[in-house]
Structures are given as structure tokens and as C-alpha cells.
Design a protein around this motif. Structure first.
Motif, short mmCIF file in Angstrom:
data_model
loop_
_atom_site.label_atom_id
_atom_site.label_comp_id
_atom_site.label_asym_id
_atom_site.label_seq_id
_atom_site.Cartn_x
_atom_site.Cartn_y
_atom_site.Cartn_z
N ASP A 16 44.20 -64.36 -56.38
CA ASP A 16 44.93 -65.59 -56.73
C ASP A 16 44.00 -66.80 -56.81
OD1 ASP A 16 44.30 -65.62 -54.05
OD2 ASP A 16 46.22 -66.46 -53.40
N GLY A 17 42.70 -66.58 -56.83
CA GLY A 17 41.74 -67.68 -56.79
C GLY A 17 41.12 -68.00 -58.14
N LEU A 18 41.93 -68.13 -59.19
CA LEU A 18 41.41 -68.36 -60.53
C LEU A 18 40.74 -69.74 -60.63
CD1 LEU A 18 41.44 -66.80 -63.27
CD2 LEU A 18 43.35 -68.29 -63.91
N VAL A 19 39.55 -69.77 -61.20
CA VAL A 19 38.85 -71.03 -61.46
C VAL A 19 38.32 -71.00 -62.89
CG1 VAL A 19 38.16 -71.37 -59.05
CG2 VAL A 19 36.62 -70.17 -60.62
N VAL A 20 38.18 -72.19 -63.47
CA VAL A 20 37.49 -72.30 -64.76
C VAL A 20 36.00 -72.11 -64.50
CG1 VAL A 20 37.00 -73.76 -66.74
CG2 VAL A 20 39.26 -73.84 -65.67
N HIS A 21 35.37 -71.32 -65.35
CA HIS A 21 33.98 -70.90 -65.13
C HIS A 21 33.09 -71.45 -66.23
CE1 HIS A 21 30.66 -68.33 -63.92
NE2 HIS A 21 30.63 -67.75 -65.11
N HIS A 22 32.10 -72.28 -65.89
CA HIS A 22 31.14 -72.79 -66.87
C HIS A 22 30.11 -71.72 -67.23
CE1 HIS A 22 27.30 -74.68 -68.10
NE2 HIS A 22 28.06 -75.56 -68.71
N GLY A 23 29.49 -71.13 -66.21
CA GLY A 23 28.57 -70.03 -66.42
C GLY A 23 27.10 -70.35 -66.33
N ASP A 24 26.74 -71.65 -66.42
CA ASP A 24 25.30 -71.96 -66.43
C ASP A 24 25.05 -73.41 -66.00
OD1 ASP A 24 22.66 -71.24 -66.74
OD2 ASP A 24 22.57 -71.67 -68.87
N ARG A 69 36.24 -65.68 -58.53
CA ARG A 69 35.31 -65.88 -57.42
C ARG A 69 34.44 -67.10 -57.73
NH1 ARG A 69 34.92 -60.74 -59.15
NH2 ARG A 69 33.77 -60.59 -61.11
N PRO A 70 33.77 -67.66 -56.74
CA PRO A 70 32.98 -68.88 -56.95
C PRO A 70 31.64 -68.59 -57.61
CG PRO A 70 32.83 -68.23 -54.66
CD PRO A 70 33.82 -67.28 -55.30
N ALA A 71 31.69 -67.96 -58.80
CA ALA A 71 30.46 -67.56 -59.47
C ALA A 71 29.61 -68.75 -59.87
CB ALA A 71 30.79 -66.70 -60.69
N ASP A 72 30.24 -69.83 -60.35
CA ASP A 72 29.48 -71.03 -60.70
C ASP A 72 28.76 -71.60 -59.48
OD1 ASP A 72 29.63 -71.49 -63.44
OD2 ASP A 72 31.58 -72.47 -63.31
N ALA A 73 29.45 -71.63 -58.34
CA ALA A 73 28.84 -72.18 -57.13
C ALA A 73 27.68 -71.31 -56.66
CB ALA A 73 29.89 -72.32 -56.03
N GLY A 74 27.83 -69.99 -56.75
CA GLY A 74 26.75 -69.09 -56.33
C GLY A 74 25.50 -69.28 -57.17
N LYS A 75 25.68 -69.39 -58.47
CA LYS A 75 24.53 -69.60 -59.36
C LYS A 75 23.95 -71.00 -59.17
CE LYS A 75 23.34 -69.25 -64.26
NZ LYS A 75 23.87 -68.89 -65.59
N ALA A 76 24.82 -72.01 -59.02
CA ALA A 76 24.35 -73.39 -58.85
C ALA A 76 23.56 -73.57 -57.56
CB ALA A 76 25.53 -74.35 -58.88
N LEU A 77 23.88 -72.79 -56.53
CA LEU A 77 23.10 -72.87 -55.29
C LEU A 77 21.62 -72.64 -55.59
CD1 LEU A 77 23.94 -71.23 -51.88
CD2 LEU A 77 21.68 -71.02 -52.86
N TRP A 78 21.32 -71.61 -56.35
CA TRP A 78 19.93 -71.28 -56.66
C TRP A 78 19.30 -72.29 -57.62
CZ3 TRP A 78 17.64 -68.01 -53.61
CH2 TRP A 78 18.38 -67.00 -52.98
N LEU A 79 20.08 -72.74 -58.62
CA LEU A 79 19.50 -73.58 -59.66
C LEU A 79 19.47 -75.06 -59.29
CD1 LEU A 79 21.00 -71.89 -62.85
CD2 LEU A 79 18.78 -71.52 -61.77
N SER A 80 20.27 -75.47 -58.31
CA SER A 80 20.30 -76.88 -57.91
C SER A 80 19.39 -77.19 -56.73
CB SER A 80 21.73 -77.30 -57.55
OG SER A 80 22.59 -77.20 -58.65
N CYS A 81 19.00 -76.19 -55.97
CA CYS A 81 18.28 -76.44 -54.72
C CYS A 81 16.82 -76.03 -54.76
CB CYS A 81 18.98 -75.70 -53.56
SG CYS A 81 20.69 -76.20 -53.31
N ARG A 82 16.32 -75.58 -55.89
CA ARG A 82 14.92 -75.14 -55.98
C ARG A 82 14.01 -76.36 -56.14
NH1 ARG A 82 14.92 -72.46 -62.05
NH2 ARG A 82 16.21 -74.05 -63.02
N LEU A 83 12.77 -76.19 -55.74
CA LEU A 83 11.81 -77.28 -55.77
C LEU A 83 11.47 -77.71 -57.19
CD1 LEU A 83 9.36 -76.23 -52.91
CD2 LEU A 83 10.90 -78.21 -52.91
N GLY A 84 11.52 -76.80 -58.13
CA GLY A 84 11.18 -77.16 -59.50
C GLY A 84 11.63 -76.11 -60.48
#
Length: 321
Positions: free
Chosen positions: A183-191, A218-233
Motif C-alpha cells: 500500500d506504499g505507492l510513490v511516484v518514482h523519478h528514477g535518477d 518502495r523508497p527506490a528514489d531515496a535509496g539511490k539518492a542516498l548514494w548520489l547525494s552524499c558522495r564527495l564528488g
């Protein structure tokens, strides 16, 4: 078209074919153009033939209906198929002026707010199950087949990447399953990453590149954004401890992600960095250098994976305490 406030797919592709559009740089499967018509500037995205389908058409239309009116979303002006050789899906949107972010760490708060909006907007969506899916879906429904298909590509210098897949695939799939909510539907950007966040002066950020848009459970956008938003460069995957702490804190407050689930969120996001045969093959068809470039890129992610997940676990434990 002069003076018109609207650019149709047919007119856009006529101008692209005539060489009157500016091709924009990118390493993805699709091709982007900038086109000035009637005093306005438009973005024209031409999807590759292999990914141009009725389901893709309906996914983009569904997402567009859900997100219209948000300050950071460029709405679809026209969408349709162009059949010069093989039918290609074409999407026309207003062009977002400004500069992409080379350091997404500066925009973590905005990214989390976008994620919160994407979850909230899903409440008005009515869609069939064929529109629900994300990068984790193929690994949950057919991991053995996906692994077997990509195996011939992971020889020689790519053997460490194959070992990383075998070491971490099962735990990542388990994490994705734990985070899946019927029941946890979210709109998904993907990248969601820095190059898709366009800023200009006092204007709010615009989120571009909706090629992979759809719906997820599932929080797929958040999982991917964790890696892409928190890296040093860009181009590297050493996580910044301060950025990671900020991302987890805001995700807990705005998205309701328990600190105890931070490890699962990271493992879910890691599924995006698993190479798939179809993706690597299509990249190679566009440019022979893109396949090796992509494999090297994801190999660097996995080479740093254990150290990064240890940092995520320690940070989440400290925040949870």
C-alpha cells in the motif's frame, strides 16, 4: 510555429531532422535537444527505440498528471511517437534554464523535499500494475536470469565486479523486499542526482530527466539518492560523513525512514549499481566506449561499498541512540 506557445512532437522532430536543434551532452540511452521556437525554449527528449513503448508512454503521462503544479517539475507539453525508422517516443517540455549541480550535497534538503512531494502526490494516482516498477524490480522477479545474462560481460578486468554481484546481490534483494509495501505507492523519478537538479539565481530548483519516471512500492528514489547525494564528488563513491548524517536525519524527519532501516535503504539503492546485460548492450550500440565506461563506473562503486556501508551503519546507530 513562430509565435506559438506550444511545440508539438511533429514540429519538434521536423526541426531536429533539419539540424535546427542543439543536441545536449549525455551518456544515457536517450537523446536530448534544446530548441528555441516562437520566443520560447523547449527540451525535446527522444527515447531510444528499444525503450519506446506504450507502457513508457502511459507511465510518463501518469506521472505528469500527478506532478503538475509543483514548483520543481517541468510539465509535458506534448508526447507521442516519431516513426522515421523505428518508432521512438518523444517528449516535449519547457527547457529549464540554469546550471546543473556538480555537488548534490548542497541540495540534500531540496532532494528530500522532492522525495516527500513524490510520496504525497501518489495519493491521487490511479494506475495499472504494469506502470509500477523501478530498478529493483528485475532483480526481485528474475535475479538468476539477470545474473546469467550479464555473466559473459564480466570477464577479465571485470571479474571483481562479478564477485561483488555474487557477494551482495542476495542481501540487497532481501533489503528491497523488506522495504516493499503493497500500500506504499510513490511516484518514482528514477535518477535524482546533481546533474538533474537545475538551479538559476533565486529560482527554485527544477528537477529534469524524467526518462525513468513511473510508480514504485518502495523508497527506490531515496535509496539511490542516498548514494548520489552524499558522495564527495561526481565519478567517485566515497561518502561524506556530514552529508550522510544530514541525509539520514532529514529522511527520518520528512520521509519517516527509521534509522534502523538506513542499512536496508542503502542496500536497496545499491541494486541500481548492478550491471544489466540489456543496459550495457544498448549503451554499446550508442557508443562503443560507453559500455566499458559504465562498467568501470559501477566497479568503483562496489570497490568502496563495504567501507561505505560500515559508515552508514555507524552513522545510523549514532543518530538512533
Amino acid at each position: 510555429m513562430t509565435g506559438s506557445a506550444r511545440l508539438t512532437v511533429r514540429c519538434a522532430m521536423e526541426l531536429v531532422t533539419a539540424g535546427r536543434a542543439e543536441a545536449l551532452e549525455g551518456r544515457g540511452l536517450n537523446t536530448s535537444y534544446r530548441l528555441a521556437v516562437g520566443g520560447r525554449t523547449f527540451s525535446v527528449k527522444v527515447h531510444c527505440a528499444e525503450r519506446s513503448s506504450d507502457a513508457e508512454f502511459r507511465r510518463i503521462r501518469c506521472v505528469d498528471a500527478a506532478l503538475r503544479g509543483t514548483a520543481w517539475y517541468p510539465p509535458v507539453g506534448d508526447i507521442g511517437f516519431h516513426a522515421a525508422e523505428r518508432p521512438r517516443l518523444v517528449v516535449v517540455r519547457p527547457y529549464a534554464p540554469g546550471e546543473p549541480s556538480d555537488d548534490a550535497r548542497r541540495h540534500i534538503a531540496q532532494v528530500v523535499e522532492v522525495l516527500a512531494d513524490l510520496a504525497a502526490r501518489a495519493g491521487s494516482v490511479t494506475a495499472g500494475e504494469d506502470l509500477v516498477g523501478d530498478y529493483a524490480s528485475p532483480w526481485l522477479s528474475g535475479a538468476e536470469g539477470e545474473r546469467a545474462l550479464v555473466a559473459p560481460l564480466l570477464t577479465g578486468e571485470w571479474r571483481p565486479l562479478a564477485r561483488a554481484m555474487d557477494d551482495h546481490l542476495d542481501e540487497s534483494r532481501a533489503a528491497a523486499s523488506r522495504l516493499t509495501r503493497p500500500d506504499g505507492l510513490v511516484v518514482h523519478h528514477g535518477d535524482l542526482h546533481g546533474r538533474n537538479l537545475i538551479g538559476g539565481g533565486s529560482r527554485p530548483l527544477t528537477v529534469i530527466d524524467w526518462d525513468e519516471a513511473g510508480l514504485s512500492r518502495r523508497p527506490a528514489d531515496a535509496g539511490k539518492a542516498l548514494w548520489l547525494s552524499c558522495r564527495l564528488g561526481r565519478g567517485d563513491f566515497v561518502l561524506d560523513p556530514r552529508a550522510l548524517r544530514r541525509f539520514l536525519t532529514l529522511s527520518h524527519a520528512r520521509l519517516g525512514v527509521p534509522y534502523a532501516s538506513a542499512g536496508d535503504l542503502a542496500r536497496l539503492g545499491a541494486l541500481w549499481f548492478l550491471p544489466r546485460h540489456g543496459h550495457v548492450t544498448l549503451l554499446g550500440r550508442r557508443d562503443t566506449g560507453l559500455g566499458p565506461w559504465y562498467l568501470d563506473w559501477v566497479a568503483r562503486f562496489w570497490a568502496r561499498y563495504r567501507r561505505n556501508t560500515d559508515l552508514i551503519a555507524a552513522t545510523a546507530a549514532a543518530l538512533g541512540a
